[in-house]
Design a protein around this motif. Structure first.
Motif, PDB file in Angstrom:
ATOM      1  N   LEU A 299       0.821  -1.211   0.000  1.00 45.55           N
ATOM      2  CA  LEU A 299       0.000   0.000   0.000  1.00 45.55           C
ATOM      3  C   LEU A 299       0.858   1.265   0.000  1.00 45.55           C
ATOM      4  O   LEU A 299       0.349   2.362  -0.168  1.00 45.55           O
TER       5      LEU A 299
ATOM      6  N   ASN B 160      -8.177   2.812  -0.896  1.00 47.61           N
ATOM      7  CA  ASN B 160      -7.282   1.833  -0.292  1.00 47.61           C
ATOM      8  C   ASN B 160      -8.031   0.581   0.143  1.00 47.61           C
ATOM      9  O   ASN B 160      -7.593  -0.533  -0.119  1.00 47.61           O
ATOM     10  N   ALA B 161      -9.170   0.799   0.801  1.00 46.79           N
ATOM     11  CA  ALA B 161      -9.943  -0.346   1.265  1.00 46.79           C
ATOM     12  C   ALA B 161     -10.394  -1.187   0.069  1.00 46.79           C
ATOM     13  O   ALA B 161     -10.401  -2.414   0.132  1.00 46.79           O
ATOM     14  N   ALA B 162     -10.767  -0.529  -1.030  1.00 48.72           N
ATOM     15  CA  ALA B 162     -11.164  -1.283  -2.217  1.00 48.72           C
ATOM     16  C   ALA B 162     -10.000  -2.120  -2.715  1.00 48.72           C
ATOM     17  O   ALA B 162     -10.159  -3.281  -3.067  1.00 48.72           O
ATOM     18  N   LYS B 163      -8.801  -1.523  -2.706  1.00 44.47           N
ATOM     19  CA  LYS B 163      -7.617  -2.246  -3.177  1.00 44.47           C
ATOM     20  C   LYS B 163      -7.378  -3.505  -2.366  1.00 44.47           C
ATOM     21  O   LYS B 163      -7.147  -4.568  -2.919  1.00 44.47           O
TER      22      LYS B 163
ATOM     23  N   ASN C 278      -9.317  -5.238  -0.842  1.00 36.46           N
ATOM     24  CA  ASN C 278     -10.337  -6.268  -0.996  1.00 36.46           C
ATOM     25  C   ASN C 278     -10.275  -6.879  -2.388  1.00 36.46           C
ATOM     26  O   ASN C 278     -11.161  -7.629  -2.778  1.00 36.46           O
TER      27      ASN C 278
ATOM     28  N   GLU D 196     -11.974   1.047   8.487  1.00 34.72           N
ATOM     29  CA  GLU D 196     -12.133   1.380   7.071  1.00 34.72           C
ATOM     30  C   GLU D 196     -13.185   0.538   6.371  1.00 34.72           C
ATOM     31  O   GLU D 196     -12.965   0.002   5.293  1.00 34.72           O
TER      32      GLU D 196
ATOM     33  N   THR E 142      -1.436  -4.405  -4.795  1.00 35.73           N
ATOM     34  CA  THR E 142      -2.228  -4.882  -3.677  1.00 35.73           C
ATOM     35  C   THR E 142      -3.333  -5.835  -4.139  1.00 35.73           C
ATOM     36  O   THR E 142      -3.552  -6.879  -3.531  1.00 35.73           O
ATOM     37  N   GLU E 143      -4.002  -5.464  -5.234  1.00 37.33           N
ATOM     38  CA  GLU E 143      -5.133  -6.265  -5.699  1.00 37.33           C
ATOM     39  C   GLU E 143      -4.712  -7.714  -5.934  1.00 37.33           C
ATOM     40  O   GLU E 143      -5.472  -8.645  -5.691  1.00 37.33           O
TER      41      GLU E 143
ATOM     42  N   PHE F  69     -16.739   0.349   4.292  1.00 35.02           N
ATOM     43  CA  PHE F  69     -17.320   1.285   3.323  1.00 35.02           C
ATOM     44  C   PHE F  69     -18.581   1.861   3.950  1.00 35.02           C
ATOM     45  O   PHE F  69     -19.605   1.195   4.031  1.00 35.02           O
TER      46      PHE F  69
ATOM     47  N   ARG G 129     -15.502  -9.059   6.680  1.00 37.83           N
ATOM     48  CA  ARG G 129     -15.199  -8.725   5.285  1.00 37.83           C
ATOM     49  C   ARG G 129     -13.902  -9.401   4.850  1.00 37.83           C
ATOM     50  O   ARG G 129     -13.807  -9.933   3.743  1.00 37.83           O
TER      51      ARG G 129
ATOM     52  N   VAL H   7     -18.226  -6.976  -1.147  1.00 34.55           N
ATOM     53  CA  VAL H   7     -16.955  -6.422  -1.620  1.00 34.55           C
ATOM     54  C   VAL H   7     -15.811  -7.313  -1.159  1.00 34.55           C
ATOM     55  O   VAL H   7     -14.867  -7.572  -1.899  1.00 34.55           O
ATOM     56  N   GLY H   8     -15.930  -7.817   0.086  1.00 33.84           N
ATOM     57  CA  GLY H   8     -14.887  -8.712   0.587  1.00 33.84           C
ATOM     58  C   GLY H   8     -14.726  -9.940  -0.288  1.00 33.84           C
ATOM     59  O   GLY H   8     -13.639 -10.489  -0.433  1.00 33.84           O
TER      60      GLY H   8
ATOM     61  N   ILE I  61      -4.427 -10.189  -2.857  1.00 30.83           N
ATOM     62  CA  ILE I  61      -5.648 -10.725  -2.278  1.00 30.83           C
ATOM     63  C   ILE I  61      -5.981 -12.072  -2.909  1.00 30.83           C
ATOM     64  O   ILE I  61      -6.404 -12.997  -2.231  1.00 30.83           O
TER      65      ILE I  61
END
Lengths: 255, 291
Positions: free
Chosen positions: A50, B176-179, B181, A88, A72-73, A90, A149, A101-102, A76
């Protein structure tokens, strides 16, 4: 499972992580303790990629494959999930949407739906509020949502950044109970904490960080009996000198 | 007469709403007010024109071609121009959108000239469907309203009931949170720009028959759409739609009862009043971040 070797991270020209190395063993809870500004969160953010273009030096291995400097993507999908500091969630998505989303990277809708039901069983509060915006939840509920999540991506490893932050002692206990249950299902956990008491109770291995360096590590039993740790993290008083007063400020043995 | 005014208000109002939505989608996704939106719509409208007149394609195919073009234009704009910005700040981004606007304006002027062309669609402004003593309803009126509302419903369904919509909303709220996840936020941002360009292109196609087709045709609708978005709250899509309709209504009533000359000034008076009284817009609601 997660192995970190000699990581150095900079914020602009400030060196925050000063060559740290550690291993989070599979199926165990590894805790990183340290005071404010020690670099604990930076370590997690570096692992997750990040922080742009960091780490400057060092390698991060996940299941023996290098993962540093990846997006980062993409981490996961390897099975790493993250419960960030300050939740954090949403805020303007409903609880259910947050869970969806999780599960973003998973395809099978039926299984996802089943997993959501499972989360509702684990966290009954979330079921009551499934159609509410996450921003309307209390701090503890948001923390549970953040954990749920993270679980929705079916991770092998969860990184948690101060899950006890800003919660009442009772809730902290509950959260740590949840962490233990998750771990018992075979999910490896890397925990960053300030609450040494709780962390020592659940963690198998503990690393202690100061000024961007690990100064001490070992199993939680070993460290809990370490004099310095006792004094600094548990506030146990040292034995006074024979004359009845402290003659010098005790030095930490690791310096 | 009042009925006629209402009809006209809804027609222009829904076009403003479409332009406002186009602005709002990208603004929500990136916090950048995209001033190239109007020129992107104008350029896409020219593509429809070329496909219809030079290649003689049927309207449906020309429309699909245009929408694909618009999507790519938006996506490429984000990918090639905005994403390359080094150490970006808001001002820099705004300058980039203005630059892109000028590029498109120049290209359109060079390729098609600045003469005003007539642009005809299957639904024309001169075909009257319904006429009474008090008002006239043309094909174009009806088509505009139906198409605009279909787009709005489509957007609503996209955002509320699809995975892409969920990813868009999540990235808007917390990148960031979207990333972490697993959402590829960069790609989602590009797609958001593409979708907003599609919405803009449809507004352009609806505007062209009632004004003319020329490189500066979208200036007025863009600014009015922007005004509508500010009025309704840039970050609330239903707010933008209501803002657009409201602006159309106020403008038409003002033009009829008070002064036709100052009709188009009204929008900007409204912007200023909104900024004085409720800068977040009429319908924007937000959860204050709890600590």
């Amino acid at each position: 499972m997660l192995e970190i070797k000699n990581i150095e991270t900079y914020y602009d020209k400030v060196k925050v992580l000063n060559g740290i190395s550690f291993i989070a063993e599979e199926g165990k809870i590894t805790a990183i303790l340290g005071n404010n500004g020690a670099g604990k969160s930076t370590a997690l953010n570096t692992i997750l990629g990040l922080i742009k273009n960091q780490p400057e030096k060092g390698t991060i291995l996940f299941n023996n494959k290098p993962i540093h400097l990846k997006n980062t993507e993409n981490l996961i999908s390897l099975g790493i999930a993250y419960v960030p500091e300050g939740r954090e969630v949403f805020e303007e998505l409903t609880v259910k949407e947050n869970l969806l989303v999780g599960a973003y990277l998973r395809k099978n809708k039926k299984v996802i739906e089943k997993d959501i039901q499972k989360m509702y069983d684990h966290f009954p509060v979330l079921k009551d509020r499934m159609n509410q915006f996450a921003g309307t939840l209390s701090g503890g509920e948001q923390q549970m949502l953040a954990i749920a999540r993270a679980l929705m991506s079916n991770p092998k490893l969860i990184l948690m950044d101060e899950p006890s932050l800003g919660l009442s002692p009772l809730l902290v206990k509950e959260i740590f109970k949840i962490i233990e249950t998750i771990n018992k299902k075979g999910i490896t956990i890397l925990l960053v904490e300030q609450n040494a008491n709780m962390a020592f109770q659940v963690a198998h291995n503990v690393y202690i960080m100061e000024n961007g360096k690990f100064v001490l590590n070992g199993t939680s039993e070993e460290l809990a009996n370490n004099e310095d740790v006792k004094e600094i993290y548990f506030g146990v008083k040292e034995i006074e000198s024979l004359k009845g007063y402290k003659r010098y400020k005790s030095k930490r043995t690791w310096r | 007469m009042i009925v006629q005014l209402l009809i006209n208000s809804v027609v222009v109002g829904s076009i403003y709403a479409l332009m406002g939505l186009a602005m709002s989608i990208t603004y929500k996704a990136s916090e950048i007010p995209n001033f190239a939106q109007g020129e992107m719509a104008m350029f896409s409208t020219y593509i429809t024109f070329v496909l219809l007149n030079s290649y003689g394609l049927p309207f449906s195919i020309a429309l699909i071609g245009t929408l694909i073009f618009a999507f790519l234009l938006g996506f490429i704009f984000e990918f090639v121009f905005l994403r390359r910005a080094k150490e970006p700040n808001l001002l820099g981004f705004i300058i980039i959108t203005l630059g892109f606007q000028m590029i498109l304006y120049g290209l359109a002027g060079w390729k098609w000239g600045s003469d005003q062309r007539t642009f005809s669609l299957p639904f024309s402004e001169s075909e009257v469907i319904f006429r009474t003593d008090h008002f006239v309803l043309t094909e174009h009126n009806i088509a505009s309203i139906i198409i605009a509302f279909a787009i709005m419903i489509g957007l609503y369904l996209l955002l509320q009931h699809t995975k892409l919509g969920l990813a868009m909303k999540a990235s808007q709220q917390n990148v960031n949170a979207a990333k972490f996840n697993g959402i590829p936020t960069n790609r989602i941002l590009g797609i958001s720009f593409g979708i907003s360009a599609i919405v803009g292109a449809i507004a352009g196609i609806l505007v062209a028959p009632i004004s003319t087709l020329d490189p500066s045709m979208m200036w007025d609708p863009l600014l009015k759409g922007f005004a509508a978005a500010v009025l309704g709250g840039m970050k609330s899509l239903p707010g933008v739609v209501i803002g657009g309709l409201l602006l159309g209504l106020i403008e038409n009533l003002f033009g009829f009862y008070i002064s036709l000359e100052f009709k188009s000034v009204v929008a900007f008076v409204i912007i200023m009043m909104v900024l004085f009284i409720k800068p977040s817009g009429l319908f924007e609601k937000h959860y204050v971040r709890k600590v």
